[in-house]
Enzyme design. Structure first.
Site, mmCIF file in Angstrom:
data_model
loop_
_atom_site.group_PDB
_atom_site.id
_atom_site.type_symbol
_atom_site.label_atom_id
_atom_site.label_comp_id
_atom_site.label_asym_id
_atom_site.label_seq_id
_atom_site.Cartn_x
_atom_site.Cartn_y
_atom_site.Cartn_z
ATOM 1 N N LYS A 89 -48.039 30.592 6.200
ATOM 2 C CA LYS A 89 -46.567 30.561 6.186
ATOM 3 C C LYS A 89 -45.946 30.686 7.570
ATOM 4 O O LYS A 89 -44.899 30.109 7.818
ATOM 5 C CB LYS A 89 -46.015 31.634 5.250
ATOM 6 C CG LYS A 89 -46.245 33.060 5.717
ATOM 7 C CD LYS A 89 -45.855 34.052 4.631
ATOM 8 C CE LYS A 89 -45.987 35.466 5.162
ATOM 9 N NZ LYS A 89 -46.379 36.415 4.121
ATOM 10 N N ARG B 6 -42.699 46.575 -2.596
ATOM 11 C CA ARG B 6 -42.208 45.208 -2.580
ATOM 12 C C ARG B 6 -42.580 44.641 -3.953
ATOM 13 O O ARG B 6 -42.226 45.254 -4.954
ATOM 14 C CB ARG B 6 -42.776 44.405 -1.397
ATOM 15 C CG ARG B 6 -41.830 43.262 -0.981
ATOM 16 C CD ARG B 6 -42.334 42.438 0.204
ATOM 17 N NE ARG B 6 -43.509 41.640 -0.140
ATOM 18 C CZ ARG B 6 -44.097 40.792 0.716
ATOM 19 N NH1 ARG B 6 -43.610 40.643 1.953
ATOM 20 N NH2 ARG B 6 -45.168 40.097 0.359
HETATM 21 C C1 LIG Z 1 -47.452 37.066 4.357
HETATM 22 C C2 LIG Z 1 -48.345 37.545 3.292
HETATM 23 C C3 LIG Z 1 -49.706 37.724 3.574
HETATM 24 C C4 LIG Z 1 -50.294 37.550 4.958
HETATM 25 O O1 LIG Z 1 -49.899 38.629 5.761
HETATM 26 P P1 LIG Z 1 -50.458 38.819 7.252
HETATM 27 O O2 LIG Z 1 -50.012 40.171 7.632
HETATM 28 O O3 LIG Z 1 -49.831 37.746 8.064
HETATM 29 O O4 LIG Z 1 -51.922 38.702 7.186
HETATM 30 C C5 LIG Z 1 -50.535 38.122 2.523
HETATM 31 N N1 LIG Z 1 -50.050 38.316 1.286
HETATM 32 C C6 LIG Z 1 -48.743 38.152 0.972
HETATM 33 C C7 LIG Z 1 -48.304 38.393 -0.411
HETATM 34 C C8 LIG Z 1 -47.853 37.765 1.981
HETATM 35 O O5 LIG Z 1 -46.558 37.617 1.662
#
Ligand SMILES: *Cc1c(COP(=O)(O)O)cnc(C)c1O
Length: 370
Positions: A36, A131
């Site tokens: 993302k 969250r």
């Molecule tokens: C963004 C996200 C991740 C990845 O997080 P990082 O800290 O960039 O590794 C994993 N799981 C969810 C649900 C996320 O929203």
């Protein structure tokens, strides 16, 4: 080349991904590469796959669609709970999605049936970060409902920590996740194939845990792209922290007083940092601002210091040097600055292979590059 631009070194991303995939494989943990922060940029996604990442995840269905259109052929997980209004697109383009609302899963089921597909569902569990997530007490009833829905394949459970409140993944909350997996299997007689422990903030736990329990998946974005652990923002050993560089052009450079004069009110973005009188300094302005990136997430070149930023100007104390007009300076970025640079229409991208992948050249890569 145009500025501002984000220079992306695929060889460094490849090295980071491969290193983490290999380290976690020794502990029985697979990696979902999270795309993302790069908007599902196909070049980066392809690099992750070539480094041994077999599943990709993104928070936006648009990014998953872009990767599919680019011909990237691995399993895709939508890692944000689907908008119910997008259920049809989610079923059409994502193999799996993370879910916490039964109404959404029912809609996914209806759409999957209409499309003649099966959609994989991961249920996210709330373990304290507040969250997304189903409360553990509500999980068995939720699973019971999911198992009755046609065209839905229950893939497993996961959790996400350290994003909203900074709750750290540890043996205790990971053990809770493992025992939930065990008890669901016992209650429903199903196999929980995937237990997804979390994001890059889990690496500290995962790489040192004596027993990862049922956790067999992590979803990694920041650690692969920026070589950092989001819990402490420390560089991870052996990973590159400089796969991305934001380059901007100097549009003014003058000797100026270090302290503003006149009556002080608010500046464009609130009160400016108080500046002490250090006499004359070399001050440069770069054509880069809040419309391009998060200036608070930039690291200035050695010997230079960021003094402030507005929509379109980044002001630097350039120390003993005075960069020429039209010259370019490079900045390291944190996650927030990277995300904003990737989403800004003003920032172009320069993607390069670097000097070839280190392991292809038979090189052992040590610590993070300077
Ligand atoms: C963004 C996200 C991740 C990845 O997080 P990082 O800290 O960039 O590794 C994993 N799981 C969810 C649900 C996320 O929203």
């Amino acid at each position: 080349m145009s500025a501002p631009r984000l220079e992306i070194r695929l060889d460094r991303i490849h090295h980071n991904a491969k290193t983490l995939v290999d380290q976690l494989a020794l502990r029985g943990i697979g990696v979902i590469g999270v795309t993302k922060a790069t908007l599902g940029l196909p070049e980066v996604a392809r690099e992750l796959v070539s480094a041994g990442v077999t599943r990709l995840g993104d928070a936006r269905i648009e990014n998953i669609e872009a990767m599919r259109r680019a011909g990237i052929g691995c399993e895709f997980t939508l890692i944000r709970s689907p908008m119910i209004s997008q259920a049809e697109r989610v079923v059409a383009h994502a193999d799996v999605s993370h879910n916490t609302e039964i109404d959404v899963v029912k809609q996914l089921s209806d759409c999957a049936k209409a499309q003649g597909r099966t959609h994989g569902v991961m249920l996210m569990v709330e373990l304290g970060d507040l969250r997304e997530g189903i409360l553990p007490a509500d999980l068995p009833a939720f699973v019971g409902e999911v198992l009755r829905l046609p065209n839905i394949e229950f893939r497993g459970i996961g959790t996400n920590l350290a994003c909203q409140s900074g709750v750290s993944p540890d043996q205790e909350n990971m053990d809770v996740l493992s025992s939930l997996a065990d008890s669901l299997e016992a209650t429903f007689g199903v196999e929980i194939a995937t237990v997804s422990g979390g994001n890059s903030a889990n690496l500290g736990w995962a790489l040192s845990a004596t027993d990862a329990g049922r956790v067999n998946t992590l979803r990694l974005g920041e650690s692969i792209l920026l070589g950092r652990d989001p819990l402490h923002r420390k560089a991870l050993e052996g990973l590159y922290t400089d796969a991305f560089t934001l380059v901007a052009e100097v549009i003014e450079c003058k000797q100026k007083p270090s302290k503003p004069w006149g009556e002080l009110g608010q500046a464009a973005f609130g009160f400016a940092k108080t500046r002490t009188d250090r006499g004359l300094i070399s001050q440069a302005i770069l054509a880069l601002g809040r419309q391009d990136t998060d200036p608070d997430g930039l690291e200035a070149p050695d010997g230079m210091q960021i003094l402030g930023a507005s929509s379109d100007h980044l002001v630097l104390d350039t120390g003993p040097t005075s960069p020429a007009i039209g010259s370019e300076l490079g900045f390291q970025l944190n996650y927030s600055a990277l995300l904003r640079a990737m989403t800004s229409p003003f920032v172009t991208r320069a993607i390069s292979e670097g000097e070839g992948r280190p392991e292809d050249r038979g090189l052992e890569v040590g610590g993070p590059a300077a």
